[in-house]
Scaffold this active site. Structure first.
Site, PDB file in Angstrom:
ATOM      1  N   ILE A  39       0.822  -1.207   0.000  1.00  0.00           N
ATOM      2  CA  ILE A  39       0.000   0.000   0.000  1.00  0.00           C
ATOM      3  C   ILE A  39       0.859   1.261   0.000  1.00  0.00           C
ATOM      4  O   ILE A  39       0.436   2.306  -0.500  1.00  0.00           O
ATOM      5  CB  ILE A  39      -0.995   0.001   1.180  1.00  0.00           C
ATOM      6  CG1 ILE A  39      -2.065   1.070   0.966  1.00  0.00           C
ATOM      7  CG2 ILE A  39      -0.266   0.173   2.514  1.00  0.00           C
ATOM      8  CD1 ILE A  39      -3.230   0.999   1.929  1.00  0.00           C
TER       9      ILE A  39
ATOM     10  N   ASP B  30      12.326   4.230   2.245  1.00  0.00           N
ATOM     11  CA  ASP B  30      12.231   2.795   2.502  1.00  0.00           C
ATOM     12  C   ASP B  30      13.633   2.284   2.806  1.00  0.00           C
ATOM     13  O   ASP B  30      14.626   2.878   2.379  1.00  0.00           O
ATOM     14  CB  ASP B  30      11.657   2.057   1.280  1.00  0.00           C
ATOM     15  CG  ASP B  30      11.054   0.705   1.632  1.00  0.00           C
ATOM     16  OD1 ASP B  30       9.835   0.549   1.475  1.00  0.00           O
ATOM     17  OD2 ASP B  30      11.805  -0.194   2.059  1.00  0.00           O
TER      18      ASP B  30
ATOM     19  N   ASP C 250      15.822   3.902   7.428  1.00  0.00           N
ATOM     20  CA  ASP C 250      15.402   2.889   8.382  1.00  0.00           C
ATOM     21  C   ASP C 250      14.630   3.593   9.491  1.00  0.00           C
ATOM     22  O   ASP C 250      15.225   4.327  10.293  1.00  0.00           O
ATOM     23  CB  ASP C 250      16.620   2.164   8.951  1.00  0.00           C
ATOM     24  CG  ASP C 250      16.265   1.007   9.869  1.00  0.00           C
ATOM     25  OD1 ASP C 250      15.093   0.922  10.301  1.00  0.00           O
ATOM     26  OD2 ASP C 250      17.171   0.189  10.167  1.00  0.00           O
ATOM     27  N   VAL C 251      13.323   3.409   9.528  1.00  0.00           N
ATOM     28  CA  VAL C 251      12.503   4.163  10.478  1.00  0.00           C
ATOM     29  C   VAL C 251      12.765   3.775  11.927  1.00  0.00           C
ATOM     30  O   VAL C 251      12.271   4.440  12.843  1.00  0.00           O
ATOM     31  CB  VAL C 251      11.002   4.015  10.159  1.00  0.00           C
ATOM     32  CG1 VAL C 251      10.680   4.575   8.783  1.00  0.00           C
ATOM     33  CG2 VAL C 251      10.533   2.570  10.298  1.00  0.00           C
TER      34      VAL C 251
ATOM     35  N   ASN D  14       3.990   4.760   7.172  1.00  0.00           N
ATOM     36  CA  ASN D  14       3.432   3.518   6.662  1.00  0.00           C
ATOM     37  C   ASN D  14       4.280   2.282   6.936  1.00  0.00           C
ATOM     38  O   ASN D  14       3.740   1.177   6.995  1.00  0.00           O
ATOM     39  CB  ASN D  14       3.213   3.650   5.146  1.00  0.00           C
ATOM     40  CG  ASN D  14       2.963   2.324   4.483  1.00  0.00           C
ATOM     41  OD1 ASN D  14       1.921   1.702   4.671  1.00  0.00           O
ATOM     42  ND2 ASN D  14       3.939   1.862   3.700  1.00  0.00           N
TER      43      ASN D  14
ATOM     44  N   SER E  57      -4.430  -0.587  10.784  1.00  0.00           N
ATOM     45  CA  SER E  57      -4.847  -1.771  10.024  1.00  0.00           C
ATOM     46  C   SER E  57      -6.190  -2.226  10.554  1.00  0.00           C
ATOM     47  O   SER E  57      -6.587  -1.870  11.674  1.00  0.00           O
ATOM     48  CB  SER E  57      -3.811  -2.892  10.207  1.00  0.00           C
ATOM     49  OG  SER E  57      -4.308  -4.144   9.800  1.00  0.00           O
TER      50      SER E  57
ATOM     51  N   TYR F  68       2.141  -8.190  15.672  1.00  0.00           N
ATOM     52  CA  TYR F  68       1.616  -7.276  14.652  1.00  0.00           C
ATOM     53  C   TYR F  68       0.303  -6.655  15.089  1.00  0.00           C
ATOM     54  O   TYR F  68       0.121  -5.430  15.013  1.00  0.00           O
ATOM     55  CB  TYR F  68       1.428  -8.026  13.333  1.00  0.00           C
ATOM     56  CG  TYR F  68       0.784  -7.194  12.256  1.00  0.00           C
ATOM     57  CD1 TYR F  68       1.533  -6.286  11.505  1.00  0.00           C
ATOM     58  CD2 TYR F  68      -0.579  -7.290  11.980  1.00  0.00           C
ATOM     59  CE1 TYR F  68       0.950  -5.512  10.514  1.00  0.00           C
ATOM     60  CE2 TYR F  68      -1.174  -6.515  10.995  1.00  0.00           C
ATOM     61  CZ  TYR F  68      -0.408  -5.634  10.260  1.00  0.00           C
ATOM     62  OH  TYR F  68      -0.997  -4.857   9.295  1.00  0.00           O
TER      63      TYR F  68
END
Length: 272
Positions: A21, A40, A62-63, A89, A142, A155
């Protein structure tokens, strides 16, 4: 207002833009006339997407690293311009019983799915507020934020956390006096085509069979999952209409209603 009227001409920063997404949101933002900053950890993926789009730059980020996300924000404002849309995201999956989950895998989910969103907010939001222009912050939760699913606990937990973070952030932005120009919104996709299940963590010890059976079940969903570009169009139009909960499919709304009913009735979670 339409999505094009709302977002065209602005700058969008999207983490996890290399696939799924995230890539769909990037493509649709570009379609609307936005300049897109593709962030990303997969440099090859965002380089290929950059070449596809008419106005985009790619930044390997790298978040999990607050310094990396701050560098992303500083570079964007220095080289591209004020951000109209920030999309936090980036996210990963994990399969297996919670007690079998490797410590490193647990920490990775927390660091990417939860702390990655926090780092994005902390790096970008002060700049967006200071600019005083209309701007949007989307945090990717989500349908997992409103359900309980066994064998995917890290998750699911992380997406519940992101939803709560986003709801509280909206209130804080309003309380701080920025609610008239900073629009905080929660994105709750249902099943959207991506590689998140293929690349998900598993277990090295414990019930490997159960973990991989859950992966296989989730991979089966891909056959009927929503196209990322179609999901992105839905999200953008809902955002432009001023909704807070941005949902991609009616099944997400149904899950939200079911969750509300379960909580109101104080029913315990049950296996289907």
């Amino acid at each position: 207002m339409s999505a094009r009227a709302t977002f065209s001409g602005g700058v969008a920063v999207i983490t996890g833009a290399g696939a799924g997404i995230g890539a769909g949101l990037a493509r649709y933002a570009n379609h609307l006339g936005m300049t897109v900053v593709l962030a990303d950890i997969d440099g090859a993926a965002i380089a290929a997407l950059r070449d596809e789009l008419s106005a985009a730059i790619d930044v390997v980020c790298d978040v999990r690293s607050p310094d990396a996300v701050q560098d992303l924000a500083d570079r964007t404002y220095r080289e591209v311009g004020p951000v109209r849309l920030l999309v936090n995201n980036a996210g990963i999956e994990q399969f297996g019983y919670l007690w079998d989950t490797p410590l490193d895998n647990w920490q990775r989910v927390v660091d990417i799915n939860i702390s990655g969103v926090f780092h994005g907010v902390r790096a970008f939001l002060p700049k967006m507020m200071a600019a005083g222009e209309q701007a949007w912050v989307w945090n990717l939760s989500s349908v997992g934020a409103v359900v309980a699913i066994p064998l995917q606990t890290p998750y699911i937990m992380s997406k519940h956390a992101v939803l709560a973070m986003t709801e509280c952030l909206r209130l804080e932005v309003e309380k701080a006096g920025h609610g008239n120009h900073i629009h905080v919104q929660a994105v709750l996709p249902g099943a959207v085509v991506s590689d998140i299940f293929d690349s998900a963590g598993g277990v090295a010890d414990g019930d490997f069979t159960a973990a991989e059976a859950q992966r296989t079940a989730m991979l089966g969903i891909k056959a009927t999952a929503m196209d990322p570009l179609a999901a992105a169009e839905t999200v953008f139009e809902q955002a432009a209409a001023g909704r807070f909960y941005l949902t991609t499919q009616e099944s997400v709304v149904s899950a939200m209603k079911h969750r509300a009913e379960v909580l109101a009735a104080q029913r315990p979670p049950t296996l289907k």
